[in-house]
Design an enzyme around this catalytic site. Structure first.
Site, PDB file in Angstrom:
ATOM      1  N   TYR A  33       0.821  -1.206   0.000  1.00  0.00           N
ATOM      2  CA  TYR A  33       0.000   0.000   0.000  1.00  0.00           C
ATOM      3  C   TYR A  33       0.851   1.250   0.000  1.00  0.00           C
ATOM      4  O   TYR A  33       2.066   1.197   0.193  1.00  0.00           O
ATOM      5  CB  TYR A  33      -0.957  -0.006   1.201  1.00  0.00           C
ATOM      6  CG  TYR A  33      -0.339   0.332   2.546  1.00  0.00           C
ATOM      7  CD1 TYR A  33       0.498  -0.555   3.206  1.00  0.00           C
ATOM      8  CD2 TYR A  33      -0.597   1.559   3.168  1.00  0.00           C
ATOM      9  CE1 TYR A  33       1.046  -0.238   4.448  1.00  0.00           C
ATOM     10  CE2 TYR A  33      -0.055   1.873   4.413  1.00  0.00           C
ATOM     11  CZ  TYR A  33       0.767   0.977   5.037  1.00  0.00           C
ATOM     12  OH  TYR A  33       1.314   1.289   6.257  1.00  0.00           O
ATOM     13  N   LYS A 151       6.452  -2.033   1.792  1.00  0.00           N
ATOM     14  CA  LYS A 151       5.298  -1.442   2.480  1.00  0.00           C
ATOM     15  C   LYS A 151       4.095  -2.380   2.355  1.00  0.00           C
ATOM     16  O   LYS A 151       3.158  -2.130   1.584  1.00  0.00           O
ATOM     17  CB  LYS A 151       5.002  -0.044   1.926  1.00  0.00           C
ATOM     18  CG  LYS A 151       4.109   0.791   2.852  1.00  0.00           C
ATOM     19  CD  LYS A 151       4.170   2.247   2.475  1.00  0.00           C
ATOM     20  CE  LYS A 151       3.165   3.097   3.214  1.00  0.00           C
ATOM     21  NZ  LYS A 151       3.280   3.097   4.660  1.00  0.00           N
ATOM     22  N   GLU A 183      11.702   2.142  14.339  1.00  0.00           N
ATOM     23  CA  GLU A 183      10.858   3.249  13.860  1.00  0.00           C
ATOM     24  C   GLU A 183       9.581   3.277  14.678  1.00  0.00           C
ATOM     25  O   GLU A 183       9.376   2.441  15.560  1.00  0.00           O
ATOM     26  CB  GLU A 183      10.559   3.082  12.359  1.00  0.00           C
ATOM     27  CG  GLU A 183       9.852   1.780  12.033  1.00  0.00           C
ATOM     28  CD  GLU A 183       9.732   1.496  10.535  1.00  0.00           C
ATOM     29  OE1 GLU A 183       9.681   2.426   9.722  1.00  0.00           O
ATOM     30  OE2 GLU A 183       9.668   0.299  10.190  1.00  0.00           O
ATOM     31  N   LEU A 207      11.022   1.099   7.119  1.00  0.00           N
ATOM     32  CA  LEU A 207      10.498   1.571   5.842  1.00  0.00           C
ATOM     33  C   LEU A 207      11.238   2.857   5.456  1.00  0.00           C
ATOM     34  O   LEU A 207      11.458   3.729   6.306  1.00  0.00           O
ATOM     35  CB  LEU A 207       9.001   1.872   5.974  1.00  0.00           C
ATOM     36  CG  LEU A 207       8.338   2.281   4.666  1.00  0.00           C
ATOM     37  CD1 LEU A 207       8.174   1.075   3.743  1.00  0.00           C
ATOM     38  CD2 LEU A 207       6.985   2.926   4.915  1.00  0.00           C
TER      39      LEU A 207
HETATM   40  N1  PDD Z   1       2.781   4.939   7.361  1.00  0.00           N
HETATM   41  N2  PDD Z   1       7.459   3.600   8.866  1.00  0.00           N
HETATM   42  C1  PDD Z   1       6.316   2.903   8.877  1.00  0.00           C
HETATM   43  C2  PDD Z   1       6.289   1.586   9.562  1.00  0.00           C
HETATM   44  C3  PDD Z   1       5.165   3.420   8.243  1.00  0.00           C
HETATM   45  O1  PDD Z   1       4.028   2.719   8.245  1.00  0.00           O
HETATM   46  C4  PDD Z   1       5.229   4.693   7.616  1.00  0.00           C
HETATM   47  C5  PDD Z   1       4.052   5.293   6.912  1.00  0.00           C
HETATM   48  C6  PDD Z   1       6.455   5.392   7.656  1.00  0.00           C
HETATM   49  C7  PDD Z   1       6.622   6.750   7.015  1.00  0.00           C
HETATM   50  O2  PDD Z   1       6.582   6.659   5.607  1.00  0.00           O
HETATM   51  P1  PDD Z   1       6.076   7.891   4.726  1.00  0.00           P
HETATM   52  O3  PDD Z   1       6.876   9.071   5.136  1.00  0.00           O
HETATM   53  O4  PDD Z   1       6.356   7.469   3.332  1.00  0.00           O
HETATM   54  O5  PDD Z   1       4.608   8.062   5.031  1.00  0.00           O
HETATM   55  C8  PDD Z   1       7.546   4.814   8.272  1.00  0.00           C
HETATM   56  C9  PDD Z   1       1.602   5.395   6.675  1.00  0.00           C
HETATM   57  C10 PDD Z   1       1.435   6.862   6.704  1.00  0.00           C
HETATM   58  C11 PDD Z   1       0.392   4.636   7.201  1.00  0.00           C
HETATM   59  O6  PDD Z   1       0.546   3.445   7.431  1.00  0.00           O
HETATM   60  O7  PDD Z   1      -0.686   5.217   7.353  1.00  0.00           O
END
Ligand code: PDD
Length: 287
Positions: A33, A151, A183, A207
C-alpha cells in the site's frame, strides 16, 4: 457523505465497491500500500510514492494492474470527485483473487492484481493543534517480520502497538530491536542532540519513508547536520528533541518517551522549523 472510491478500473460509491472473499489481501495480507497526502487539493511527492510502490511490488513479484502514468490521473480524479482539500489517498494493490485459498502464488496471467484507492478527508491536517503540543510515545519490542522496507499491508503488529500506546495513555509507540529504535508504528523516528539530527540508517529493518527522504534533504539544504545511525531509547530520552515523520503527520514533535520528558517537554526548534520547511516546500512542489 458517501465517498467515490476506485476498484479495479471503476469509480464507484463506497457502498457498491466489493472485493472477493478469496482476495489474497484479505486471506494472507498479500499486498502492498501507499498513503499520499493532499494539501490544497494537490498531491505531495507523488513521484516518491509511486517509485516506492513500484519497488514494493517488484520485491514481491507482483504486477501493477494499471500504467503508472494512469495512476496519477486516478489519484487526481478521486481528489476531484471527493472534493478533497486536505487529507490522504490510500492505495492498495494485492495479488488478486484466485478461485480458492492456496499458499502458492496464483499465475498472474489468470489472476490479475486487485487495486483499490480511496480518499480520507482531513480538514486541518497541516494546521493540527497536536503539532503545537507534540506527542508522547512508549517503547515496545519490534517483533515484525524482517522485510519492513516493503510497504506491505501486514499491519497487525503496528495496530497492536497503537493499542498498547492507547492503553498506556499516550499517542504512539516506538519499536526497539536489539536495544535500538527501529521506527514508530507508522512513522520514522528521529532525535536531535546538540543541533544534529539523528535517524536510523535505511535497511530491511525500517520503511524508507518518503517524508523522511524529503525532510533529510530539506535539513541538509538548511545547513543542518544529519547523522544516519541507530540510537537507543535512553539516548532519545536524553536528547534535546525528538520527532517522527510520515505522510499523514508530516513532521510531528515527540515530547515524552516512556514517561521521560524529552528536552523541555515541548516541541523543539529543529522539529518546529523542519515542519514549517516541509509544509512550505511540499506545498510548492505538490501536483
Ligand atoms: N505509514 N514507517 C512505517 C512503519 C510506516 O508505516 C510509515 C508510513 C512510515 C513513514 O513513511 P512515509 O513518510 O512514506 O509516510 C515509516 C503510513 C502513513 C500509514 O501506514 O498510514
Amino acid at each position: 457523505m458517501s465517498r467515490t472510491v476506485y476498484v479495479n478500473g471503476e469509480y464507484l460509491p463506497e457502498a457498491d465497491a466489493k472485493i472477493s472473499i478469496f482476495d489474497r489481501g484479505f486471506l494472507m495480507a498479500d499486498g502492498v500500500y501507499e498513503v499520499t497526502s493532499v494539501l490544497d487539493g494537490k498531491l505531495l511527492d507523488f513521484a516518491g510514492h509511486s517509485k516506492r510502490l513500484a519497488r514494493s511490488l517488484g520485491e514481491l513479484d507482483m504486477a501493477l494492474p494499471i500504467e503508472m502514468d494512469d495512476l496519477l490521473e486516478v489519484h487526481r480524479e478521486l481528489v476531484r470527485l471527493n472534493d478533497i482539500n486536505e487529507g490522504m489517498i490510500y492505495l492498495q494493490v494485492t495479488r488478486g483473487a484466485p478461485s480458492d485459498r492456496d499458499f502458492a502464488f496464483p499465475d498472474p496471467d489468470e489472476t490479475p492484481s486487485t487495486i483499490v484507492l480511496f480518499t480520507q478527508n482531513k480538514p486541518g491536517l497541516a494546521d493540527t493543534p497536536v503539532a503545537k503540543k507534540g506527542i508522547k510515545v512508549i517503547s515496545i519490542e519490534d517483533i515484525r517480520w524482517g522485510r519492513r522496507d516493503i510497504k506491505t499491508i501486514q499491519l497487525l503488529y503496528p495496530s497492536m502497538g497503537k493499542m498498547m500506546a492507547k492503553k498506556a495513555g499516550v499517542d504512539d509507540a516506538w519499536m526497539v530491536e536489539d536495544g535500538m529504535v527501529t521506527e514508530g508504528t507508522s512513522n520514522n523516528a528521529y532525535i536531535v542532540k546538540n543541533g544534529k539530527i539523528i535517524t536510523r540508517h535505511l535497511g530491511t529493518e525500517i520503511l524508507a519513508g518518503i517524508t523522511r527522504n524529503a525532510v533529510l534533504r530539506f535539513a541538509e539544504e538548511a545547513q543542518m547536520t544529519v547523522e544516519e545511525r541507530s540510537f537507543t531509547i535512553a539516548e532519545a530520552q536524553d536528547a534535546d528533541e525528538a520527532f517522527v515523520t510520515s505522510a499523514s503527520t508530516f513532521v510531528m514533535p515527540v515530547v515524552e518517551i516512556d514517561g521521560a520528558q524529552v528536552g523541555a517537554g515541548v516541541p523543539g526548534p529543529v522539529a518546529v522549523r523542519l515542519r514549517e520547511i516541509y509544509l512550505e516546500e511540499s506545498r510548492k512542489a505538490a501536483i
